[in-house]
Design a protein around this motif. Structure first.
Motif, short mmCIF file in Angstrom:
data_model
loop_
_atom_site.label_atom_id
_atom_site.label_comp_id
_atom_site.label_asym_id
_atom_site.label_seq_id
_atom_site.Cartn_x
_atom_site.Cartn_y
_atom_site.Cartn_z
N ASN A 166 46.35 -61.88 7.95
CA ASN A 166 46.56 -60.86 8.80
C ASN A 166 45.59 -59.84 8.16
OD1 ASN A 166 47.88 -61.84 11.08
ND2 ASN A 166 49.53 -61.56 9.73
N LEU A 167 44.94 -58.92 8.98
CA LEU A 167 44.19 -57.72 8.56
C LEU A 167 44.88 -56.58 8.98
CD1 LEU A 167 40.35 -58.54 9.71
CD2 LEU A 167 41.26 -58.03 7.26
N ALA A 168 45.06 -55.50 8.19
CA ALA A 168 45.73 -54.38 8.39
C ALA A 168 44.86 -53.41 9.21
CB ALA A 168 46.31 -53.57 7.19
N LEU A 169 45.24 -52.82 10.31
CA LEU A 169 44.66 -52.00 11.26
C LEU A 169 45.15 -50.49 11.33
CD1 LEU A 169 44.59 -53.95 14.56
CD2 LEU A 169 42.82 -53.96 12.68
N SER A 170 44.13 -49.66 11.18
CA SER A 170 44.71 -48.16 11.12
C SER A 170 43.77 -47.37 11.96
CB SER A 170 44.46 -47.45 9.90
OG SER A 170 45.34 -48.22 8.67
N ILE A 171 44.21 -46.36 12.36
CA ILE A 171 43.41 -45.41 13.27
C ILE A 171 42.76 -44.41 12.26
CG2 ILE A 171 43.69 -42.96 14.68
CD1 ILE A 171 45.92 -44.35 16.05
N TYR A 172 41.39 -44.26 12.62
CA TYR A 172 40.28 -43.40 11.83
C TYR A 172 39.69 -42.70 12.65
CZ TYR A 172 40.87 -46.90 7.72
OH TYR A 172 41.28 -47.79 6.85
N VAL A 173 39.42 -41.52 12.05
CA VAL A 173 38.65 -40.06 12.57
C VAL A 173 37.71 -39.73 11.68
CG1 VAL A 173 40.66 -39.47 13.87
CG2 VAL A 173 40.30 -38.58 11.57
N GLY A 174 36.72 -38.81 12.19
CA GLY A 174 35.75 -38.40 11.40
C GLY A 174 36.29 -37.33 10.45
N PRO A 175 35.49 -36.83 9.29
CA PRO A 175 36.15 -36.02 8.27
C PRO A 175 36.34 -34.65 8.98
CG PRO A 175 33.81 -36.47 7.83
CD PRO A 175 34.37 -37.32 9.06
N ASP A 176 35.62 -34.13 10.02
CA ASP A 176 35.94 -32.97 10.54
C ASP A 176 36.77 -32.62 11.85
OD1 ASP A 176 34.04 -31.72 8.73
OD2 ASP A 176 32.21 -32.32 10.09
N SER A 177 37.44 -34.01 11.85
CA SER A 177 38.35 -34.18 12.95
C SER A 177 39.54 -33.16 13.42
CB SER A 177 39.12 -35.33 13.18
OG SER A 177 39.91 -35.40 14.34
N PRO A 178 39.77 -32.16 14.59
CA PRO A 178 40.90 -31.26 14.40
C PRO A 178 42.27 -32.17 14.00
CG PRO A 178 39.33 -31.04 16.35
CD PRO A 178 38.88 -32.50 15.54
N LEU A 179 42.16 -33.46 14.29
CA LEU A 179 43.43 -34.20 14.24
C LEU A 179 43.84 -34.12 12.73
CD1 LEU A 179 42.74 -37.30 16.60
CD2 LEU A 179 44.34 -35.48 16.81
N GLN A 226 30.05 -44.87 13.30
CA GLN A 226 29.28 -43.75 13.28
C GLN A 226 29.66 -42.81 14.33
OE1 GLN A 226 26.64 -42.53 11.31
NE2 GLN A 226 26.54 -44.59 10.06
N MET A 227 30.00 -43.31 15.31
CA MET A 227 30.31 -42.66 16.64
C MET A 227 32.09 -41.80 16.36
SD MET A 227 29.34 -44.84 20.10
CE MET A 227 27.59 -44.58 20.48
N ILE A 228 32.80 -42.63 15.81
CA ILE A 228 34.04 -42.09 15.32
C ILE A 228 33.65 -40.89 14.32
CG2 ILE A 228 36.20 -42.64 14.19
CD1 ILE A 228 36.00 -45.35 15.37
N SER A 229 32.88 -41.05 13.57
CA SER A 229 32.54 -39.99 12.52
C SER A 229 32.20 -38.54 13.30
CB SER A 229 31.54 -40.38 11.30
OG SER A 229 30.28 -40.26 11.97
N CYS A 230 31.67 -38.82 14.19
CA CYS A 230 31.33 -37.39 14.85
C CYS A 230 32.03 -37.07 16.05
CB CYS A 230 29.85 -37.74 15.77
SG CYS A 230 28.47 -38.17 14.43
N ASN A 231 33.19 -37.88 16.47
CA ASN A 231 34.02 -37.39 17.71
C ASN A 231 35.19 -38.38 17.82
OD1 ASN A 231 34.65 -36.12 20.04
ND2 ASN A 231 33.83 -37.90 20.93
N GLY A 232 36.22 -38.06 18.24
CA GLY A 232 37.38 -38.96 18.92
C GLY A 232 37.91 -39.68 17.77
N TYR A 244 33.08 -46.95 4.90
CA TYR A 244 32.66 -46.00 5.52
C TYR A 244 33.65 -44.51 4.90
CZ TYR A 244 29.87 -48.44 8.82
OH TYR A 244 28.93 -49.41 9.37
N VAL A 245 34.86 -45.32 4.75
CA VAL A 245 35.83 -44.15 3.79
C VAL A 245 34.85 -43.39 2.61
CG1 VAL A 245 38.19 -43.81 2.89
CG2 VAL A 245 37.84 -45.33 5.05
N LYS A 246 34.52 -44.50 1.94
CA LYS A 246 34.05 -44.23 0.79
C LYS A 246 32.92 -43.32 0.66
CE LYS A 246 35.30 -48.38 -1.92
NZ LYS A 246 34.95 -49.85 -2.34
N LEU A 247 31.86 -43.45 1.73
CA LEU A 247 30.91 -42.40 2.17
C LEU A 247 31.28 -41.32 2.86
CD1 LEU A 247 28.29 -45.36 3.63
CD2 LEU A 247 28.23 -44.02 1.39
N LYS A 248 32.79 -41.01 3.00
CA LYS A 248 33.20 -40.04 3.46
C LYS A 248 32.95 -39.78 5.29
CE LYS A 248 33.88 -37.74 -1.12
NZ LYS A 248 35.05 -38.09 -1.09
N LEU A 249 32.37 -40.80 5.78
CA LEU A 249 32.14 -40.60 7.06
C LEU A 249 33.50 -41.02 7.89
CD1 LEU A 249 29.00 -42.69 7.12
CD2 LEU A 249 29.01 -40.11 7.29
#
Length: 296
Positions: A166-179, A226-232, A244-249
């Motif tokens: 199994n692979l672990a799944l998580s919810i990811y957002v961009g670094p500037d997300s209001p969430l 890339q889309m998540i890093s900008c929105n949603g 992408y986490v290591k790149l801070k995206l």
């Protein structure tokens, strides 16, 4: 006695519901399919279908024979595939299919191991969906496939499989997300934002594939990140999101309702007899080795 051709025609008509549709499915003429079924009926001594307009309605005897005939066809296909595996020839290239859920580090690991053990073999890493991968394996244009679990793991064809874990799944957002303004977001807050959904998750029937009222479907995981890093936001395997986490995206979002980890499985698919071929058996062992150390 019956022949394999008779059984194939019988099963095709039973499943398609007509001689014309069955002929198209098995890529033979309608006359040939009908002759095979009539010949089978003559040997049995009873009818298998009654004709109702253009429809072929199965008799009770046909209902009783169908599953056994289908099993015999499958066993014959597996025997042929297994026998072909004994044919030895120099392997110059191997094609491995994968989908968007497969961690890049697994593919890189396999590439390194194969390059070290079989430097003369060229490897092709092709992104394919489930049906495309199965067709490739059946036609021997591809040899192995690593794919996300679906509702039914077994492909119902002469293809074997091994669950890798199994692979672990998580919810990811961009670094500037209001969430990210609070330590933990509620599900209702998350649903206010656009969800980016992997086409792979939709095909796999994942329960969280469509969690928000507004969602955009993306087939390419790099584009999705890339889309998540900008929105949603989006649901991603941790191993896929890690670069992408290591790149801070991207940044993992803590959601209050997700107390327990969310998982999705990976499966290795291969043709009957693949374990008899040295290079393919080596890749299969490497997959299992990786799974023990990196998959749950």
């Amino acid at each position: 006695m019956h022949t394999l051709e008779q059984l194939v025609s019988f099963v095709a008509v039973y499943e398609a519901g007509s001689y014309s549709a069955a002929a198209k499915a098995v890529q033979k003429s309608r006359a040939t399919v009908r002759e095979q079924v009539i010949s089978y009926e003559d040997g049995l001594g009873f009818p298998l279908f009654t004709i109702d307009g253009r429809k072929a309605r199965p008799t009770p005897q046909a209902d009783a024979l169908y599953l056994r005939a289908k099993l015999l066809i499958r066993q014959s296909e597996e025997l042929e595939s297994f026998s072909q595996a004994f044919f030895s020839s120099e392997v110059l290239s191997l094609t491995l299919y994968h989908d968007a859920a497969v961690p890049p580090e697994l593919l890189v690991f396999l590439e390194k191991q194969m390059r070290r053990a079989y430097p003369q073999v060229s490897l092709n890493w092709l992104h394919r969906n489930r049906e495309e991968a199965f067709e490739g394996i059946l036609r021997d244009t591809g040899q192995l496939a690593i794919l996300q679990h679906q509702r039914s793991v077994h492909p119902e064809r002469e293809i074997n499989f091994a669950s890798l874990g199994n692979l672990a799944l998580s919810i990811y957002v961009g670094p500037d997300s209001p969430l990210l303004e609070k330590p933990s977001a509620s599900l209702r807050e998350v649903q206010l934002y656009t969800q980016y959904v992997s086409e792979n998750d939709i095909n796999a029937g994942h329960s969280l594939a469509k969690l928000a009222p507004k969602y955009h479907v993306v087939s390419n995981v790099d584009v999705m990140c890339q889309m998540i890093s900008c929105n949603g936001w989006g649901l991603l395997p941790d191993k896929v999101a890690e670069p992408y986490v290591k790149l801070k995206l991207l940044q993992k979002l803590d959601v209050d309702v997700m107390v327990n980890p969310i998982n999705t499985g990976l499966t290795l698919f291969f043709r009957q007899g693949a374990e008899l071929k040295e290079e393919q058996a080596f890749i299969m062992r490497c997959c299992r080795y990786y799974a023990v150390g990196h998959l749950g």
